[in-house]
Design a protein around this motif. Structure first.
Motif, PDB file in Angstrom:
ATOM      1  N   PRO A   1       0.844  -1.206   0.000  1.00 58.00           N
ATOM      2  CA  PRO A   1       0.000   0.000   0.000  1.00 58.00           C
ATOM      3  C   PRO A   1       0.877   1.253   0.000  1.00 58.00           C
ATOM      4  O   PRO A   1       1.768   1.398   0.832  1.00 58.00           O
ATOM      5  CB  PRO A   1      -0.797  -0.131   1.301  1.00 58.00           C
ATOM      6  N   ILE A   2       0.649   2.138  -0.962  1.00 53.47           N
ATOM      7  CA  ILE A   2       1.489   3.326  -1.101  1.00 53.47           C
ATOM      8  C   ILE A   2       0.822   4.507  -0.396  1.00 53.47           C
ATOM      9  O   ILE A   2      -0.306   4.883  -0.708  1.00 53.47           O
ATOM     10  CB  ILE A   2       1.737   3.653  -2.587  1.00 53.47           C
ATOM     11  N   ASP A   3       1.551   5.076   0.564  1.00 49.95           N
ATOM     12  CA  ASP A   3       1.023   6.194   1.352  1.00 49.95           C
ATOM     13  C   ASP A   3       1.332   7.539   0.723  1.00 49.95           C
ATOM     14  O   ASP A   3       0.544   8.481   0.874  1.00 49.95           O
ATOM     15  CB  ASP A   3       1.624   6.145   2.768  1.00 49.95           C
ATOM     16  N   ALA A   4       2.472   7.654   0.044  1.00 51.69           N
ATOM     17  CA  ALA A   4       2.865   8.949  -0.520  1.00 51.69           C
ATOM     18  C   ALA A   4       3.732   8.723  -1.757  1.00 51.69           C
ATOM     19  O   ALA A   4       4.431   7.714  -1.867  1.00 51.69           O
ATOM     20  CB  ALA A   4       3.634   9.782   0.501  1.00 51.69           C
ATOM     21  N   VAL A   5       3.657   9.677  -2.676  1.00 51.76           N
ATOM     22  CA  VAL A   5       4.522   9.710  -3.848  1.00 51.76           C
ATOM     23  C   VAL A   5       5.163  11.089  -3.904  1.00 51.76           C
ATOM     24  O   VAL A   5       4.472  12.110  -3.808  1.00 51.76           O
ATOM     25  CB  VAL A   5       3.748   9.443  -5.154  1.00 51.76           C
ATOM     26  N   LEU A   6       6.475  11.126  -4.084  1.00 49.80           N
ATOM     27  CA  LEU A   6       7.223  12.371  -4.203  1.00 49.80           C
ATOM     28  C   LEU A   6       7.736  12.496  -5.633  1.00 49.80           C
ATOM     29  O   LEU A   6       8.306  11.553  -6.184  1.00 49.80           O
ATOM     30  CB  LEU A   6       8.418  12.390  -3.243  1.00 49.80           C
TER      31      LEU A   6
ATOM     32  N   ILE B   1       0.363  12.972  -2.737  1.00 50.72           N
ATOM     33  CA  ILE B   1       1.344  13.280  -3.785  1.00 50.72           C
ATOM     34  C   ILE B   1       1.930  14.647  -3.481  1.00 50.72           C
ATOM     35  O   ILE B   1       1.187  15.622  -3.299  1.00 50.72           O
ATOM     36  CB  ILE B   1       0.686  13.273  -5.173  1.00 50.72           C
ATOM     37  N   VAL B   2       3.247  14.705  -3.408  1.00 49.94           N
ATOM     38  CA  VAL B   2       3.956  15.945  -3.127  1.00 49.94           C
ATOM     39  C   VAL B   2       4.879  16.247  -4.298  1.00 49.94           C
ATOM     40  O   VAL B   2       5.658  15.386  -4.724  1.00 49.94           O
ATOM     41  CB  VAL B   2       4.763  15.849  -1.818  1.00 49.94           C
ATOM     42  N   ALA B   3       4.781  17.456  -4.825  1.00 51.43           N
ATOM     43  CA  ALA B   3       5.580  17.848  -5.984  1.00 51.43           C
ATOM     44  C   ALA B   3       5.885  19.333  -5.913  1.00 51.43           C
ATOM     45  O   ALA B   3       5.153  20.096  -5.270  1.00 51.43           O
ATOM     46  CB  ALA B   3       4.834  17.517  -7.278  1.00 51.43           C
ATOM     47  N   PRO B   4       6.934  19.791  -6.573  1.00 51.99           N
ATOM     48  CA  PRO B   4       7.240  21.223  -6.584  1.00 51.99           C
ATOM     49  C   PRO B   4       6.181  22.022  -7.342  1.00 51.99           C
ATOM     50  O   PRO B   4       5.384  21.473  -8.110  1.00 51.99           O
ATOM     51  CB  PRO B   4       8.601  21.288  -7.301  1.00 51.99           C
ATOM     52  N   LEU B   5       6.185  23.325  -7.136  1.00 50.92           N
ATOM     53  CA  LEU B   5       5.187  24.230  -7.704  1.00 50.92           C
ATOM     54  C   LEU B   5       5.005  24.011  -9.202  1.00 50.92           C
ATOM     55  O   LEU B   5       5.967  23.865  -9.957  1.00 50.92           O
ATOM     56  CB  LEU B   5       5.607  25.684  -7.466  1.00 50.92           C
ATOM     57  N   GLY B   6       3.760  23.978  -9.643  1.00 49.01           N
ATOM     58  CA  GLY B   6       3.427  23.870 -11.056  1.00 49.01           C
ATOM     59  C   GLY B   6       3.237  22.460 -11.556  1.00 49.01           C
ATOM     60  O   GLY B   6       2.571  22.242 -12.573  1.00 49.01           O
ATOM     61  N   ASN B   7       3.792  21.473 -10.855  1.00 47.69           N
ATOM     62  CA  ASN B   7       3.674  20.099 -11.321  1.00 47.69           C
ATOM     63  C   ASN B   7       2.301  19.493 -11.064  1.00 47.69           C
ATOM     64  O   ASN B   7       1.973  18.460 -11.647  1.00 47.69           O
ATOM     65  CB  ASN B   7       4.769  19.243 -10.680  1.00 47.69           C
ATOM     66  N   ASP B   8       1.498  20.129 -10.221  1.00 49.34           N
ATOM     67  CA  ASP B   8       0.136  19.646 -10.000  1.00 49.34           C
ATOM     68  C   ASP B   8      -0.687  19.716 -11.278  1.00 49.34           C
ATOM     69  O   ASP B   8      -1.459  18.802 -11.595  1.00 49.34           O
ATOM     70  CB  ASP B   8      -0.536  20.414  -8.872  1.00 49.34           C
TER      71      ASP B   8
ATOM     72  N   ARG C   1      -5.166  14.468  -6.439  1.00 47.54           N
ATOM     73  CA  ARG C   1      -4.883  15.538  -5.475  1.00 47.54           C
ATOM     74  C   ARG C   1      -3.370  15.635  -5.282  1.00 47.54           C
ATOM     75  O   ARG C   1      -2.719  14.640  -4.967  1.00 47.54           O
ATOM     76  CB  ARG C   1      -5.575  15.267  -4.141  1.00 47.54           C
ATOM     77  N   VAL C   2      -2.847  16.825  -5.463  1.00 43.28           N
ATOM     78  CA  VAL C   2      -1.406  17.040  -5.401  1.00 43.28           C
ATOM     79  C   VAL C   2      -1.118  18.194  -4.444  1.00 43.28           C
ATOM     80  O   VAL C   2      -1.722  19.266  -4.555  1.00 43.28           O
ATOM     81  CB  VAL C   2      -0.821  17.364  -6.792  1.00 43.28           C
ATOM     82  N   GLU C   3      -0.217  17.983  -3.512  1.00 39.10           N
ATOM     83  CA  GLU C   3       0.241  19.038  -2.614  1.00 39.10           C
ATOM     84  C   GLU C   3       1.549  19.589  -3.173  1.00 39.10           C
ATOM     85  O   GLU C   3       2.504  18.833  -3.378  1.00 39.10           O
ATOM     86  CB  GLU C   3       0.455  18.487  -1.202  1.00 39.10           C
ATOM     87  N   THR C   4       1.580  20.869  -3.436  1.00 40.43           N
ATOM     88  CA  THR C   4       2.777  21.469  -4.016  1.00 40.43           C
ATOM     89  C   THR C   4       3.602  22.189  -2.954  1.00 40.43           C
ATOM     90  O   THR C   4       3.070  22.655  -1.941  1.00 40.43           O
ATOM     91  CB  THR C   4       2.435  22.439  -5.149  1.00 40.43           C
TER      92      THR C   4
END
Length: 357
Positions: free
Chosen positions: A145-150, A175-182, A193-196
């Motif tokens: 089970p995957i909790d997070a993707v960076l 999902i966590v990514a740098p600004l704009g990648n969402d 859903r992406v947290e930037t």
């Protein structure tokens, strides 16, 4: 299609994988991914790092592609390690290389993927561009089970849209990514859903794990007109298992990146560092470390252990498939560092450590 045309298409796909061909595009205009106030690394349209070398122009790209030689790669280069079937949870720290720059980090009871690429090609094209020479070190069906993707940045060898859509549909990770990648990610699944995060930002993943977004000497692009319109980064994970510094891609620069990590977080317990995609040096040096650079970074960080990636799966540049591992061994010997402190990882290979003392 004639062979020359096929080679041209494949070369174009390789250049786009490495960072697009929009070298002079959108110097003035609208950013399709991100709108925000100007800052010390965003001019209102494009991101930049003030101390980093400026973009290569189209003449430089043409010079590389027209003179491109290098060592041929085999069509298949199987890993000596069998595909891993990870445990469901790990309380300490367990790291598996999936391939190229894709990892599964199992830490403090959480399962975290970074830059997951399961597709056959690291390319915007399904029929051309860099093709993997070994299967993923973990099959998609065997993931826990995957909790997070960076996501470190948007090049095709790091942000694989179809893989991300499937991971979202099957696991719904954070999902966590740098600004704009969402915006880029949501083009593959509008429900994603992406947290930037910006450089200097942090995201609490729970369980005592925090991911910190830190600078890298690199760039971004998905196509011909969007160079540096989405941010790129490296990550630091702080957890009950210690400090883990992960770099997807970076140039060494003046070494300040690594000194700053050590000053802010202390010497990492583990550093996962790129060691491939570095030839020809005149073209790649500003954005890709070679193994000697990676060993120098390891020393500046004061890390206890390091794992090398970004080699041996997709042919992006001119060095032979085994050269990064050979050059890493030579650089470690030159620096009098025991080889077991810095491993050149292969797909399916596992590195483990217990909880930090």
């Amino acid at each position: 299609m004639k062979r020359r045309s096929l080679l041209s298409v494949a070369s174009a796909a390789t250049v786009m994988t490495l960072g697009g061909v929009g070298y002079a595009a959108h110097r003035r205009g609208r950013n399709p991914y991100y709108r925000g106030p100007a800052s010390d690394h965003f001019d209102g349209v494009r991101f930049f790092r003030p101390s980093q070398e400026t973009d290569k122009d189209l003449l430089a790209v043409a010079r590389w592609q027209l003179s491109r030689g290098g060592e041929a790669w085999p069509k298949q280069w199987p890993s000596p390690f069998p595909a891993d079937v990870p445990p469901e949870r790990v309380e300490g720290l367990r790291v598996v290389l999936i391939g190229h720059a894709s990892y599964l980090f199992q830490v403090a009871g959480r399962n975290i993927l970074v830059d997951p690429v399961f597709s056959t090609r690291a390319s915007p094209l399904g029929f051309a561009g860099p093709k993997r020479v070994n299967p993923p070190g973990i099959a998609l069906a065997d993931l826990p089970p995957i909790d997070a993707v960076l996501i470190t940045h948007n090049h095709y060898d790091h942000l694989d849209g179809p893989s991300m859509a499937r991971l979202w549909q099957e696991h719904e990770p954070r999902i966590v990514a740098p600004l704009g990648n969402d915006a880029i990610l949501r083009a593959y699944d509008g429900t994603m859903r992406v947290e930037t995060c910006d450089w200097g930002g942090s995201v609490d993943l729970g369980g005592g794990i925090t991911v910190h977004c830190v600078p890298a000497n690199h760039w971004s692009a998905r196509g011909v007109n969007d160079r540096r319109m989405a941010l790129w980064c490296a990550f630091v994970l702080t957890s009950p298992s210690g400090v883990h510094y992960h770099v997807g891609d970076t140039g060494f620069g003046d070494g300040s990146l690594f000194r700053e990590i050590r000053a802010r977080f202390g010497p990492p317990r583990l550093a996962t560092l790129p060691i491939g995609a570095y030839e020809p040096r005149w073209f790649m040096k500003a954005q890709h470390m070679n193994p000697a650079d990676a060993v120098a970074a390891f020393g500046l960080l004061g890390a206890d252990r390091a794992l090398g990636h970004h080699w041996g799966t997709f042919r992006l540049t001119d060095e032979g498939i085994e050269r990064p591992a050979e050059a890493l061994a030579a650089a470690l010997e030159e620096a009098a560092i025991p080889p077991d402190r810095f491993l050149a990882m292969r797909p399916g290979q596992v590195w483990e450590a217990g909880a930090a003392s």
